[in-house]
Design a protein around this motif. Sequence first.
Motif, mmCIF file in Angstrom:
data_model
loop_
_atom_site.group_PDB
_atom_site.id
_atom_site.type_symbol
_atom_site.label_atom_id
_atom_site.label_comp_id
_atom_site.label_asym_id
_atom_site.label_seq_id
_atom_site.Cartn_x
_atom_site.Cartn_y
_atom_site.Cartn_z
ATOM 1 N N ASP A 213 0.850 -1.193 0.000
ATOM 2 C CA ASP A 213 0.000 0.000 0.000
ATOM 3 C C ASP A 213 0.888 1.246 0.000
ATOM 4 O O ASP A 213 1.730 1.429 0.882
ATOM 5 C CB ASP A 213 -0.902 -0.018 1.238
ATOM 6 N N TYR B 11 0.394 4.140 0.809
ATOM 7 C CA TYR B 11 0.244 5.023 1.970
ATOM 8 C C TYR B 11 1.398 4.844 2.949
ATOM 9 O O TYR B 11 1.929 5.815 3.492
ATOM 10 C CB TYR B 11 -1.084 4.751 2.681
ATOM 11 N N LYS C 54 4.382 6.473 1.631
ATOM 12 C CA LYS C 54 4.277 7.925 1.770
ATOM 13 C C LYS C 54 4.727 8.349 3.164
ATOM 14 O O LYS C 54 5.403 9.383 3.327
ATOM 15 C CB LYS C 54 2.843 8.382 1.503
ATOM 16 N N CYS C 55 4.357 7.554 4.172
ATOM 17 C CA CYS C 55 4.803 7.855 5.542
ATOM 18 C C CYS C 55 6.330 7.806 5.636
ATOM 19 O O CYS C 55 6.954 8.643 6.304
ATOM 20 C CB CYS C 55 4.188 6.861 6.519
#
Length: 302
Positions: free
Chosen positions: A89, A91, A94-95
């Motif tokens: 994922d 996301y 991105k973190c």
Amino acid sequence: MICFFFYYAGKHLVLIDHIHAQHHKSNKPWIFDLDLPVSLLFFAVEHQSTMTKDLISGEVLKAVFPLLDGEDLVSCMLVCRQWRDIARDDYFWKCVCSKRWPSICKRPPPSLSYHKLFVTFSRSQPPQPLPPSRLSFDDLEFYIDLWSEQRLVFSEAVSGTALLRGIKNPPPGIPDALKVHLDSDDYKMTMQVEPRFSLSLGRMITVSILVSRKDTNQIARIVNQSHFGYVDGNAFRALAYDYLNFAPGHPFVSGIRAWVSLLFMANNALRITDVFGIEIDFCDAASSENEVLWLLDMLDWK
């Protein structure tokens, strides 16, 4: 009943193992502090037969993964298929990227995923080896002219292969410093001079070198009337240099010098005696045959 809870703080992953029996005895939770978060996650997988399956469900992993750094998240993708699929994922990546490059998360490139961004740019790239040059020393001919004031001292057309072979039989009695230099692994192109000659240091001594290539029938300049402005008496070498002139297709390549050395047997304050060799090198940028060929290929051929 065993209850596990994951908490991430900095680089420490804390496992709180609340066992009811222990709780009744001490009224305190049992806290387990490990240094490596991924190691703890591996521990959980190895002992999942003793855990409630709900506790390693995707929701738990989704709560932990945003807290990991990139290297740990990469390691988690190798644990099992479930972890790999969840860690894909973007996301989570991105973190990771927001910690390393916060600005790129404000306006991300549309065609690049955060996962690919991290994998591509997070590590230093090792230098890539040069592919073989299309140029060969078999195709090269060097034209070397040496002047003392207006008097021509040496003039020779030398094949690239002859320069590549170097000085195989140096004259007897050469200084030890020169012998060490000629025997060293440093890449250099040398030729033996016959007959030997001597030069007066009170005169302007200059050198010019052109090079031609048979594959394209073109010619380029390496050195243009450069002055032997430095004589190293301890190394028995006189040195001249000139900056290489590159083709317009290589506008950002500059400041690379071609060095020419006269190798001699003896010297004093007024003369260098018995010049027996000429050396050409490009030590500013090239230290192998292939690198020299690439450098020569970028010259401004006419």
